[in-house]
Design a protein around this motif. Sequence first.
Motif, PDB file in Angstrom:
ATOM      1  N   CYS A  58      27.580  30.732 -26.013  1.00 22.10           N
ATOM      2  CA  CYS A  58      27.474  32.129 -25.201  1.00 22.10           C
ATOM      3  C   CYS A  58      27.607  32.838 -26.624  1.00 22.10           C
ATOM      4  O   CYS A  58      27.514  33.654 -27.568  1.00 22.10           O
ATOM      5  N   GLY A  59      29.495  32.528 -27.260  1.00 23.02           N
ATOM      6  CA  GLY A  59      29.433  33.266 -28.795  1.00 23.02           C
ATOM      7  C   GLY A  59      29.646  35.209 -27.611  1.00 23.02           C
ATOM      8  O   GLY A  59      29.416  35.227 -27.751  1.00 23.02           O
ATOM      9  N   HIS A  79      31.552  26.358 -20.534  1.00 26.60           N
ATOM     10  CA  HIS A  79      31.722  27.217 -21.804  1.00 26.60           C
ATOM     11  C   HIS A  79      31.879  26.608 -23.327  1.00 26.60           C
ATOM     12  O   HIS A  79      31.223  26.965 -24.253  1.00 26.60           O
ATOM     13  N   GLU A  85      25.962  27.024 -29.529  1.00 25.79           N
ATOM     14  CA  GLU A  85      26.305  28.878 -29.944  1.00 25.79           C
ATOM     15  C   GLU A  85      26.376  29.308 -27.992  1.00 25.79           C
ATOM     16  O   GLU A  85      26.190  29.369 -27.768  1.00 25.79           O
ATOM     17  N   ASN A 140      27.705  36.042 -20.687  1.00 26.19           N
ATOM     18  CA  ASN A 140      29.353  36.829 -20.776  1.00 26.19           C
ATOM     19  C   ASN A 140      29.084  37.746 -21.625  1.00 26.19           C
ATOM     20  O   ASN A 140      28.290  38.714 -22.190  1.00 26.19           O
TER      21      ASN A 140
END
Length: 491
Positions: free
Chosen positions: A391-392, A171, A389, A254
Motif C-alpha cells: 500500500c504505502g 501487508h 509497495e 489502507n
Amino acid sequence: MNHPSILFATSEMAPWVKTGGLGDVAAALPAALRRAGHDIRVLLPFYPALRQAFPKAKVIAELPALASALPPSRLLIAKATKEADGLPLLLLDCPSLFERPGNPYVAADGNDWPDNAIRFGLLSRVAALLGQAASPLDWRPDVVHVNDWQTALAPAWLRYEGGAASVVTVHNIAFQGCFDESLRHALGLPDAAWRFDGVEYHGLLSFLKAGLQLATRITTVSPSYAQEIQDPAFGYGLAPLLRHRRDALHGILNGIDPVLWNPATDPALAAPHYAHYAANRLAAKRANKLALQQEMGLEPATDRPLFGVVSRLTEQKGLDLLLALGDALPELPAQLALLGSGDPGLQDGFLALAEKLPGQVAVKLGFDETLAHRIEAGADCFLMPSRFEPCGLNQMYSLRYGTPPLVQATGGLADTVVDVNDATLAEKTGNGFVMTDGSIDALWQAMQRVTAAWQDKRLWQRIQQNGMRCDFSWRHAAAEYSQLYREVLGQ
Ligand code: ADP
Ligand code: GLC
C-alpha cells in the motif's frame, strides 16, 4: 448480526510498537471499525512499551502451556482511551518471550530473535484459542482477523479444530515466517496440517502460507497489490496459491489517520521554527522548508526543490536507484533530506553521499517520528521509487501535506498517485509523478520533471491542491472490511 464481533491480532501497534505501516494500520483500522459499530478487540504482545503505557492493565485469564514449546502465559485487558476511543486491548503477557528491548522482531545485532517461531507461534495460538469454544473469555469473536506472518498461523487451528471464521491480511508478502518442520509438533499443530494444502511449504513450516491457505478470506492492502501478488514476479513463491484462491482474495486500500497527519494542527510543526498550514494557506508551508533545512544542516536554498525520503532502507523501497543518482543531484538542481534505517550498505551509501555533498544532501539514520512529520511538511517532493509497495502510507501522508510524491507505478502507489499531465490537470486529479519503469533513467527523468514543474509556481500549487483534496480517511476501508466480515459469515 449486522456488525460481527472481531478479534484483530497484530504484532505491532502505534504509538507503542511500530516498525512500519502495520503499526499505523493496527492503530487506526480497529478504531475505525469500532466507530462503525463493531465490537472489536485488539490482541497483541505485552511488550515493555505497553507495560509502561498500561501499568494498571487487569489480568483476565491465566493460560496454561498450550503446546510443548509454548510457555504458560496470561491475558490482560486495557482500554486505549486516549489513542483509540476506548478500544479494548488484549495484552498477551509472557515475559520470557516478549519482555525484550527495542525492535519486536530483531535483536540489537540486527538478526531475528532465534525464538520468533515460538513468540509468534504463541501469539497465533492464542488468537485462535480466543475464537474457539475452549476460550477462557466470555467474549467470543465472530471473526478472527490476523495480520502478516506473525499471526497468520491462527487460521490453521481454527480450520483443523473448529472455531470462528478468519481473515488474513497481507501487508507484505516478502516476509513469510518459515521455520523448521520440527516446530509443527512443538507448536501443537495436528498431523493433518502437514500437507501441501496445509501449513507445509517446501518442507518448512510457513506461517504466512498457512494463513493464505486456510483462512476463510484473504485481503491485502491495495487493489493493485491484490493483482500483483498473483504474478510470480511479485508473489515471492506464493503466486500459484493466491491464483488458486483468487475468489477469496480482496484488495482493500489502507487509509491514513487524518488527525495524526494534519498539517494544520501537527504538533511536530509548532512555532517558532515550523508552521501550520492548509490547502488555502500554502504560503505558510515555506517556513517548514527553511526550518527543515536548518534542522538537517542543509543550505537555506530557495531556488531548488527539496526531495524528502522517510523509509525503511531495504531493497523493496528502490532507494539504491536514488543512491546511484546521488552525485548528480546538484545538476538538477535539487536537495535531498533522508530519514531511514535498515540495510547497512544503503545506510553507509547515503552517509557517504551526505559527506560528499554537504549542504545539498542531509541524512539522518534511525527512527524519528517527529522528523518524519517535518520532512513530510518541509520537503517539496516526497520520493518513493519502490520496487513493490503493498500500500504505502507515506505517499498518502505527503499528498495530505501538499508535498507531491514521486513514485513507481506499483501496488498502492499506483492506486493513490495520479501522474500529472494535461488531461489529469484538466480533471484536477493529477497529484504527483509516476515513473514509467524501475530504472535509474526513469527515476532521473521523473526527478527532472519534478524540478521543472516546481519552477512553475502556479502549476505546482495546482498539483499540491489536487493532492490535498484527496480523501484517504479510514471510513472507506472500514466499510469494505465490514462488508467482507458479513460475507465471511454468509450474511
Ligand atoms: P512500510 O510499512 O513498508 O515500511 P509504509 O509507507 O506503509 O511502509 O509505512 C511506513 C511508516 O513508517 C510510515 O508511517 C513512516 O512515516 C514510518 N517510518 C518509516 N521509517 C521511518 C523512520 N526512519 N523514522 C520515522 N518513521 C518512519
Ligand atoms: C507493509 C507494506 C506497506 C503497507 C504497510 C501497511 O509494511 O510494505 O506498503 O503500507 O504494510 O499495510
